[in-house]
Scaffold this motif. Structure first.
Motif, PDB file in Angstrom:
ATOM      1  N   PRO A  68       9.836   4.099   3.992  1.00 11.16           N
ATOM      2  CA  PRO A  68       9.387   2.795   4.479  1.00 11.16           C
ATOM      3  C   PRO A  68       8.041   2.908   5.194  1.00 11.16           C
ATOM      4  CG  PRO A  68      11.669   3.224   5.107  1.00 11.16           C
ATOM      5  CD  PRO A  68      11.108   4.518   4.604  1.00 11.16           C
ATOM      6  N   VAL A  69       7.210   1.887   5.011  1.00 12.17           N
ATOM      7  CA  VAL A  69       5.958   1.765   5.751  1.00 12.17           C
ATOM      8  C   VAL A  69       6.156   0.644   6.766  1.00 12.17           C
ATOM      9  CG1 VAL A  69       3.479   1.273   5.606  1.00 12.17           C
ATOM     10  CG2 VAL A  69       4.635   2.501   3.744  1.00 12.17           C
ATOM     11  N   SER A  70       5.792   0.897   8.014  1.00 13.75           N
ATOM     12  CA  SER A  70       6.006  -0.095   9.065  1.00 13.75           C
ATOM     13  C   SER A  70       5.369  -1.425   8.685  1.00 13.75           C
ATOM     14  CB  SER A  70       5.399   0.399  10.381  1.00 13.75           C
ATOM     15  OG  SER A  70       5.991   1.609  10.771  1.00 13.75           O
ATOM     16  N   ALA A  71       6.155  -2.484   8.777  1.00 11.50           N
ATOM     17  CA  ALA A  71       5.659  -3.809   8.394  1.00 11.50           C
ATOM     18  C   ALA A  71       4.555  -4.259   9.344  1.00 11.50           C
ATOM     19  CB  ALA A  71       6.805  -4.815   8.410  1.00 11.50           C
ATOM     20  N   ALA A  72       3.520  -4.887   8.789  1.00 14.31           N
ATOM     21  CA  ALA A  72       2.409  -5.402   9.592  1.00 14.31           C
ATOM     22  C   ALA A  72       2.451  -6.923   9.605  1.00 14.31           C
ATOM     23  CB  ALA A  72       1.075  -4.918   9.035  1.00 14.31           C
ATOM     24  N   THR A  73       2.242  -7.498  10.781  1.00 11.43           N
ATOM     25  CA  THR A  73       2.128  -8.944  10.922  1.00 11.43           C
ATOM     26  C   THR A  73       0.655  -9.294  11.039  1.00 11.43           C
ATOM     27  OG1 THR A  73       4.257  -9.056  12.070  1.00 11.43           O
ATOM     28  CG2 THR A  73       2.778 -10.933  12.318  1.00 11.43           C
ATOM     29  N   VAL A  74       0.179 -10.206  10.191  1.00 11.74           N
ATOM     30  CA  VAL A  74      -1.240 -10.560  10.137  1.00 11.74           C
ATOM     31  C   VAL A  74      -1.439 -11.962  10.701  1.00 11.74           C
ATOM     32  CG1 VAL A  74      -3.235 -10.908   8.637  1.00 11.74           C
ATOM     33  CG2 VAL A  74      -1.593  -9.073   8.133  1.00 11.74           C
TER      34      VAL A  74
END
Length: 334
Positions: A68-74
């Motif tokens: 998993p790649v840490s989710a990013a909030t834009v």
């Protein structure tokens, strides 16, 4: 420093008191002090196709353990000037992307030894990997890639890298080139050190990825990407991005990075023990070029520098770790 997800060379579990643990960390390479993640699978499963796009995805391939790649909030802070235009990726299925990824980690740990003399341990982890990437023909959210022969400044690692050449991998993206999952499928005959080095490099690069806003923006637009990354220390990385220029599908992005720990807990890999983060500072900047017809950056570099101070028992000498991490993308050599 926040080091990319790491692996299975953790120091053995120990009953040593925390004061001694702080000193012990100082005399180990930081790569051993911060857990390394082993590569995803022993099943190479073959390489991605040789066509202009990948006929299928490795998502459901037997034996694959996704990373998993840490989710990013834009969040768009400033929409920019001029007529807003969408930054919608349109991956090219007519040709493969050839790009080179380089990651470089410089680390120094400083602490008193058993005789209370200052001891400095410096390590460098460096890897340059050529990549041939193909979007899945009927699924532009998935990318498949094959790696060439990586190179490194580490003389001990160099002999290990030949066997991993030709290994396959893949990645799944959410809208805005926001990576969600990484897949690495190393060749069966590749060694653990080579697998770990490749995984560290790719996970570090993907943690530093620059997602795009899904709403239209103009030149000069500014947005923030926030992701929480859990490793020995859990940190929140805030990346501020400015759209400096757009020429057709090519975007030039100015980037600044700031990291803060989510809490004061530093978990010693391979142990139930923890240390306390007394001080933490990590920031950086750079510039990245993105072509909306490609899934990976086509150029650019981000350099992040900082330090953290860790302590164990009250009154025990602290451990200071100074770090510098660089991720860069460049066109692959012909």
């Amino acid at each position: 420093m926040t080091v990319p997800h790491r692996d299975a060379t953790d120091p053995p579990r120990s009953s040593t008191p925390r004061r001694r643990t702080v000193v012990a960390l100082a005399v180990l390479p930081l790569s051993a002090a911060i857990a390394l993640t082993g590569c995803s699978s022993d099943d190479s499963g073959g390489t991605s196709d040789s066509g202009p796009c990948a006929e299928s995805s490795s998502v459901d391939r037997a034996g694959v353990r996704p990373i998993p790649v840490s989710a990013a909030t834009v969040t768009v802070v400033d929409p920019g000037s001029g007529t807003p235009q969408p930054l919608t990726p349109a991956p090219d299925t007519a040709r493969a992307q050839k790009v080179t990824l380089t990651t470089d980690s410089l680390e120094a740990s400083i602490a008193p030894d058993a005789q209370n003399k200052q001891q400095v341990q410096r390590t460098q982890q460096n890897l340059t990997t050529p990549i041939t990437a193909r979007v899945v023909c009927d699924d532009p959210s998935n990318l498949e890639f094959t790696i060439g022969t990586p190179t490194t400044l580490d003389d001990a690692l160099t002999p290990e890298l030949g066997a991993i050449s030709g290994s396959a991998g893949g990645a799944t993206f959410a809208p805005g080139l926001n990576p969600q999952m990484l897949r690495l499928l190393p060749n069966d005959d590749s060694s653990s050190p080579a697998r770990s080095a490749v995984e560290q490099s790719f996970t570090g690069a993907f943690d530093q990825s620059i997602p795009l806003p899904t709403e239209p923006v103009g030149v000069g637009a500014r947005w923030e990407s926030v992701r929480t990354i859990a490793s020995a220390a859990t940190i929140r990385r805030t990346t501020t991005v400015t759209l400096k220029a757009r020429v057709g599908s090519v975007l030039t992005l100015a980037v600044t990075v700031d990291e803060t720990p989510v809490d004061s807990v530093f978990r010693i890999p391979g142990s139930a023990q923890t240390l306390t983060i007394d001080r933490y500072a990590m920031s950086g900047s750079g510039e990245v070029t993105v072509d909306l017809t490609k899934m990976l950056p086509t150029g650019g570099k981000i350099v992040t520098k900082g330090a953290r101070q860790l302590s164990g028992d009250a009154g025990a000498p602290p451990l200071l770790q100074q770090n510098e991490y660089t991720v860069s993308w460049s066109p692959a050599a012909p």
